[in-house]
Design a protein around this motif. Structure first.
Motif, PDB file in Angstrom:
ATOM      1  N   GLY A   1       1.253  -1.159  -0.536  1.00 43.92           N
ATOM      2  CA  GLY A   1       0.261  -0.023  -0.208  1.00 43.92           C
ATOM      3  C   GLY A   1       1.085   0.928  -0.002  1.00 43.92           C
ATOM      4  N   LEU A   2       2.256   1.443   0.894  1.00 46.97           N
ATOM      5  CA  LEU A   2       2.856   2.924   0.696  1.00 46.97           C
ATOM      6  C   LEU A   2       3.572   2.444  -0.185  1.00 46.97           C
ATOM      7  CD1 LEU A   2       4.804   2.058   4.824  1.00 46.97           C
ATOM      8  CD2 LEU A   2       2.783   3.802   3.556  1.00 46.97           C
TER       9      LEU A   2
ATOM     10  N   PRO B   1       5.174   6.038 -10.527  1.00 48.38           N
ATOM     11  CA  PRO B   1       4.503   4.811 -11.418  1.00 48.38           C
ATOM     12  C   PRO B   1       5.338   3.956 -11.665  1.00 48.38           C
ATOM     13  CG  PRO B   1       3.336   7.398 -11.948  1.00 48.38           C
ATOM     14  CD  PRO B   1       4.229   7.953 -11.559  1.00 48.38           C
ATOM     15  N   ALA B   2       6.653   4.389 -12.364  1.00 46.61           N
ATOM     16  CA  ALA B   2       7.825   3.488 -12.693  1.00 46.61           C
ATOM     17  C   ALA B   2       8.723   2.625 -11.553  1.00 46.61           C
ATOM     18  CB  ALA B   2       8.407   3.948 -13.267  1.00 46.61           C
ATOM     19  N   ASP B   3       8.878   3.439 -10.522  1.00 50.22           N
ATOM     20  CA  ASP B   3       8.978   2.582  -9.493  1.00 50.22           C
ATOM     21  C   ASP B   3       8.085   1.722  -8.784  1.00 50.22           C
ATOM     22  OD1 ASP B   3      10.999   2.131  -7.613  1.00 50.22           O
ATOM     23  OD2 ASP B   3       9.897   2.790  -5.923  1.00 50.22           O
ATOM     24  N   ALA B   4       6.660   2.371  -9.099  1.00 45.58           N
ATOM     25  CA  ALA B   4       5.143   1.261  -8.435  1.00 45.58           C
ATOM     26  C   ALA B   4       5.334   0.131  -8.601  1.00 45.58           C
ATOM     27  CB  ALA B   4       4.753   1.884  -8.264  1.00 45.58           C
TER      28      ALA B   4
ATOM     29  N   ASP C   1      -5.335 -14.105  -2.314  1.00 48.42           N
ATOM     30  CA  ASP C   1      -5.074 -12.967  -1.434  1.00 48.42           C
ATOM     31  C   ASP C   1      -5.921 -11.717  -2.241  1.00 48.42           C
ATOM     32  OD1 ASP C   1      -4.348 -10.702   0.149  1.00 48.42           O
ATOM     33  OD2 ASP C   1      -3.026 -11.857   0.464  1.00 48.42           O
ATOM     34  N   GLU C   2      -6.973 -11.741  -2.349  1.00 49.43           N
ATOM     35  CA  GLU C   2      -8.236 -10.250  -2.709  1.00 49.43           C
ATOM     36  C   GLU C   2      -7.614  -8.918  -2.503  1.00 49.43           C
ATOM     37  OE1 GLU C   2     -11.335  -9.443  -5.289  1.00 49.43           O
ATOM     38  OE2 GLU C   2     -10.035 -11.057  -5.034  1.00 49.43           O
ATOM     39  N   ARG C   3      -7.031  -9.157  -1.067  1.00 53.00           N
ATOM     40  CA  ARG C   3      -6.348  -7.924  -0.616  1.00 53.00           C
ATOM     41  C   ARG C   3      -4.945  -6.952  -1.441  1.00 53.00           C
ATOM     42  NH1 ARG C   3      -4.437  -9.116   5.232  1.00 53.00           N
ATOM     43  NH2 ARG C   3      -3.835 -10.940   4.287  1.00 53.00           N
ATOM     44  N   LEU C   4      -4.713  -7.547  -2.183  1.00 49.26           N
ATOM     45  CA  LEU C   4      -3.680  -7.355  -2.374  1.00 49.26           C
ATOM     46  C   LEU C   4      -3.365  -7.376  -4.009  1.00 49.26           C
ATOM     47  CD1 LEU C   4      -0.651 -10.135  -1.406  1.00 49.26           C
ATOM     48  CD2 LEU C   4      -0.934  -7.922  -0.651  1.00 49.26           C
TER      49      LEU C   4
ATOM     50  N   ASP D   1      -5.161  -3.395  -8.196  1.00 49.06           N
ATOM     51  CA  ASP D   1      -6.739  -2.910  -9.244  1.00 49.06           C
ATOM     52  C   ASP D   1      -6.234  -1.593  -9.472  1.00 49.06           C
ATOM     53  OD1 ASP D   1      -8.216  -3.245 -11.475  1.00 49.06           O
ATOM     54  OD2 ASP D   1      -9.525  -3.551  -9.570  1.00 49.06           O
ATOM     55  N   ALA D   2      -6.828  -0.733  -7.698  1.00 54.69           N
ATOM     56  CA  ALA D   2      -7.074   0.467  -7.263  1.00 54.69           C
ATOM     57  C   ALA D   2      -5.459   1.620  -8.165  1.00 54.69           C
ATOM     58  CB  ALA D   2      -7.056   0.061  -5.489  1.00 54.69           C
ATOM     59  N   TRP D   3      -4.134   0.963  -7.486  1.00 56.03           N
ATOM     60  CA  TRP D   3      -3.416   1.809  -8.264  1.00 56.03           C
ATOM     61  C   TRP D   3      -3.405   1.540  -9.357  1.00 56.03           C
ATOM     62  CZ3 TRP D   3       1.322  -0.035 -11.023  1.00 56.03           C
ATOM     63  CH2 TRP D   3       1.867   0.403 -11.264  1.00 56.03           C
ATOM     64  N   LEU D   4      -3.379   0.709 -10.329  1.00 56.09           N
ATOM     65  CA  LEU D   4      -3.430   0.638 -11.735  1.00 56.09           C
ATOM     66  C   LEU D   4      -4.541   1.863 -12.568  1.00 56.09           C
ATOM     67  CD1 LEU D   4      -1.779  -0.602 -13.974  1.00 56.09           C
ATOM     68  CD2 LEU D   4      -3.394  -2.177 -13.747  1.00 56.09           C
ATOM     69  N   THR D   5      -5.529   1.720 -11.248  1.00 53.31           N
ATOM     70  CA  THR D   5      -7.032   2.139 -12.269  1.00 53.31           C
ATOM     71  C   THR D   5      -6.207   3.892 -11.568  1.00 53.31           C
ATOM     72  OG1 THR D   5      -7.691   1.739 -10.261  1.00 53.31           O
ATOM     73  CG2 THR D   5      -8.241   0.662 -12.281  1.00 53.31           C
TER      74      THR D   5
END
Length: 828
Positions: free
Chosen positions: A669-670, A678-681, A702-705, A710-714
């Motif tokens: 999450g961090l 974005p490139a580092d993530a 692991d749905e949390r991961l 998914d949230a980051w990508l969107t």
């Protein structure tokens, strides 16, 4: 009229090397002429070996091998098959008590010729082609193929088909056994008159030597001399020249001391355009034509049918009859005297293979070419190393074969262990008879799988390895010691130590270990140390299963691991993308090595030690794992470390159970927060779930991961998304199709709180927000059955969610041979 000058002089039998039609014609001509001696195109040094052709253990295809005594790698072959005219001439002479001799340029000059070529390439152009040497062939010279020219003149577009029609499918006309040679000799004379040497400039020297040898035979036997040579040379041997002119061409030829012997050859090697004469496309087919006394097409179709039946193809006698009829019909339509290989192949494809080229490829490989391997008698000359290798092959019942095959070895069996030692020692010597391959049946260290194929060139490799010793063990030991001294890198030395253990070279190992310790102490490059450590640890495992002592190796491995632990965090700072990817590979390799170093006693390791010593070793192994986990935690928390390395460190800690899933989710999450580039993530995600590490299954379970990703990508901005897309595609394209499909379904369904760190998949069957301990515990009875009654599974804390999470169960399964898929299947 025979092929003699004016009815007198030697009988010149011009042939095509490896031509069955020529071989039959030679036999008929020799029977008709009854010469007092037979001269054959070949190296004169082999005259003493001709008698071995009559040995009952000599089975063609075989080859004369000549090599330079002090440089065995410089060698030449003269292959002979059962259908080679030269072999037929040798056998006829031996059966009739007639002297047979070779008359081509001696190998001592031919091999020195090659050395002179390489030396000339290193000189200036003005220094090349010194007087007295063999004439160089111009680089721009075009070497004509006489058969191709004759075929084109006759209106054929295929020289093989022309040769079959003119030579293979015709007998002696009007009972004249010499007619084929007269016609072919005249044709070659016209070609040489039109094209000169046709780009074969060096043949002038060879032909001068042949003429001198023919004259010498005539002085001894009169004109009752038969000469069997390539048809191209017949006009030159007819040529009227003086002895002085021929000797002038041979003056000042370079020399090299050469040895010669018989070696086995294969049909597959005859099919290559190399070696003596010219390669042929279909040695198996030619062998069949030569050996079939009558009805060759019917017999060939029967062979094909038998092969296809052995491969479970439905081929009946009716198929054979219909294929023969079709081949005859095609030959008539194409104006050919008899069906050739083209017609038989077309008929087999249409009738027996139902138009498919797949079974036809099998017919071509097994029959048209074939895997026939010749044999030579034990009386043939051989270097001592070859004698020792032959002895070991007989003792271990490991016979060389031309056809590739797989060999499964169980190292717990004495004979299989001996085979393994031999193959590894030969690989050290550069004799690649066997190639290790992945075992399909077991992943245990006691099992090996080899892919074996004996190639004729390996006889040269054996002669080359003679410089290291007269036995396989002595030669491999000396070669390993020399390789250790000349090794360029630490990884090379560790790899060599591994190979010494595999080959069981106890005398070489101390030398290699001493050099390894010295190199490890002086090498400060963490990448080199990380590359070297896995090979050392594998060597410890190999030593265990083979019962060899590895105490010194264990000390070096432990010291190397400590140096890697200290130097790895600084070495991971400020790396570009390529260097970071390479370092990720080093981290994976070290992690695998530490996992093996940290294992408890097994595979025989520690046998005979007292309980105190075993406890000390166990504590030491646990300490190595603990220190490595500390290094991974350091890597995962440093911002100066590239994202791909940080992500990998978190994943490895999670897999080892040294990091809880909640903490892994927090770290993800961090990293995926808006404040991270974005490139580092994207690189962090690649390190965490990419690289073929089973990350797809981790996201599935692991749905949390998955929700975090998914949230980051969107939320990635459009301009940045274009930059990170290639990396993300590489990450997710590596997943299995089923995993990608499942992930897509999960994302499409969209759990209720997707995008949050606390997202769950409660609405999806098989998933819940918390671990279902009852379902997890259902795995344990099955594991007990799989592991046997002597094994136990630690289920302490099974009811405690804090200690019995999914990673713990995964680790238990992985340590005992199961994987995540097995656990999921059993649990459900």
């Amino acid at each position: 009229m025979s092929d003699r000058d004016g009815g007198n002089g030697p009988l010149l039998l011009g042939v095509r090397h490896h031509g069955p039609g020529s071989a039959r014609a030679v036999r008929a001509a020799l029977e008709a002429a009854g010469p007092r001696t037979v001269l054959i195109e070949g190296p004169p040094e082999a005259d003493a070996l001709i008698a071995l052709a009559a040995d009952e253990d000599m089975r063609p295809p075989v080859a004369l091998l000549a090599h330079v005594v002090d440089e065995p790698g410089r060698s030449a072959f003269w292959p002979l098959a059962e259908f080679s005219p030269e072999w037929v001439a040798i056998r006829w002479a031996l059966e009739h008590g007639v002297p047979a001799r070779f008359i081509d340029l001696p190998a001592t000059h031919t091999l020195a010729w090659g050395r002179e070529e390489r030396e000339d390439q290193e000189q200036e152009p003005s220094e090349k082609g010194e007087p007295g040497g063999l004439p160089p062939e111009p680089a721009e010279a075009v070497r004509i193929d006489p058969l191709a020219v004759l075929a084109e003149t006759a209106g054929y577009d295929d020289a093989e088909r022309w040769w079959e029609d003119v030579i293979e499918h015709r007998g002696a006309r009007d009972g004249d056994a010499f007619a084929p040679f007269e016609v072919l000799g005249e044709a070659m004379g016209a070609l040489r008159e039109a094209f000169g040497t046709g780009g074969h400039e060096r043949d002038l020297v060879r032909e001068a030597y042949m003429r001198l040898q023919v004259r010498a035979a005539q002085r001894e036997f009169g004109d009752d001399v038969a000469v069997v040579c390539g048809a191209w040379h017949v006009p030159a041997l007819r040529q009227r020249t003086t002895v002085a002119a021929d000797r002038a061409l041979l003056k000042g030829l370079p020399k090299a001391k050469a040895d010669m012997t018989w070696v086995p050859w294969t049909h597959r090697r005859l099919s290559r355009m190399s070696g003596y004469g010219a390669g042929i496309d279909s040695p198996g087919w030619y062998g069949h034509l030569f050996g079939a006394a009558d009805r060759p097409i019917e017999r060939w179709m029967t062979k094909v049918a038998r092969l296809l039946r052995d491969e479970d193809r439905p081929v009946s006698s009716a198929h054979v009859i219909e294929a023969v009829r079709l081949a005859d019909t095609l030959a008539a339509m194409r104006g050919r005297p008899l069906p050739g290989l083209t017609e038989t192949t077309d008929a087999v494809r249409a009738v027996m293979c139902e138009g498919s080229d797949v079974p036809l490829a099998l017919v071509h490989d097994r029959l048209v070419v074939g895997d026939v391997l010749g044999e030579v008698p034990a009386a043939a000359p051989a270097v001592p190393l070859q004698r020792d290798l032959d002895r070991l092959q007989r003792r271990l019942r490991l016979k060389p074969e031309a056809q590739e095959r797989e060999l499964e070895l169980d190292l717990r069996k004495e004979n299989d262990a001996g085979r393994s030692r031999l193959l590894h020692r030969l690989r050290l010597l550069g004799i690649e008879w066997g190639e290790p391959t992945a075992s399909r049946g077991s992943t245990g260290t006691f099992r090996e799988t080899w892919r074996l194929r004996w190639e004729p060139e390996l006889a040269v490799r054996v002669a080359e390895a003679e410089v290291w010793g007269t036995t396989v063990l002595a030669a491999a030991t000396a070669k390993a010691e020399a390789d250790a001294v000349g090794a360029r890198s630490l990884a090379d030395v560790t790899g060599l130590a591994e190979r010494c253990l595999l080959a069981e070279l106890p005398d070489a190992l101390p030398v290699v270990m001493r050099i390894l310790a010295d190199r490890a102490a002086l090498d400060a490059d963490v990448g080199h140390l990380a590359q070297a450590l896995p090979a050392l640890v594998r060597s410890l495992r190999y030593g265990d299963v083979r019962g060899t002592g590895t105490e010194a190796l264990a000390e070096v491995a432990a010291g190397l691991a400590e140096r890697v632990f200290v130097g790895l965090p600084p070495a991971c700072a400020a790396l570009d993308a390529d260097a970071a990817e390479e370092m990720r590979g080093h981290v994976d390799a070290v992690h695998g090595a530490v996992g093996l170093l940290g294992e408890g006693d097994g595979d025989g390791e520690g046998q005979g030690e007292d309980s105190a010593s075993q406890g000390e070793n166990s504590a030491s192994r646990a300490g190595i794992r603990g220190r490595w986990h500390g290094v991974l935690r350091t890597l995962s928390g440093r911002d100066t470390v590239p994202g791909v390395v940080r992500g990998r460190a978190v994943r490895l800690l999670l897999d080892d159970g040294a990091l809880g899933q909640e903490e892994a989710a927090r770290l993800m999450g961090l990293v995926l927060s808006p404040g991270t580039e974005p490139a580092d993530a994207a690189a962090w995600i690649e390190g965490f779930v990419g690289g073929g590490s089973g990350g797809g299954m981790l996201l599935v379970h692991d749905e949390r991961l998955l929700g975090l990703v998914d949230a980051w990508l969107t939320g990635v901005p459009g301009d940045a998304f274009t930059d990170v897309l290639p990396l993300l595609r590489r990450t997710f394209s590596a997943y299995e199709p089923g995993v990608r499909r499942t992930l897509g379904e999960l994302v499409r369904r969209g759990p209720g709180t997707r995008g949050s760190a606390t997202a769950t998949a409660s609405g999806i069957p098989g998933f819940a927000s918390d671990l279902d301990t009852a379902r997890a515990d259902a795995v344990l009875p099955v594991l007990r059955l799989l592991l046997g009654p002597d094994e136990t599974v630690d289920v302490e804390g099974a009811g405690d969610p804090s200690t019995n999470d999914s990673s713990t169960h995964t680790n238990v399964a992985n340590e005992n041979g199961a994987d995540d898929n097995d656990l999921v299947g059993v649990g459900r």
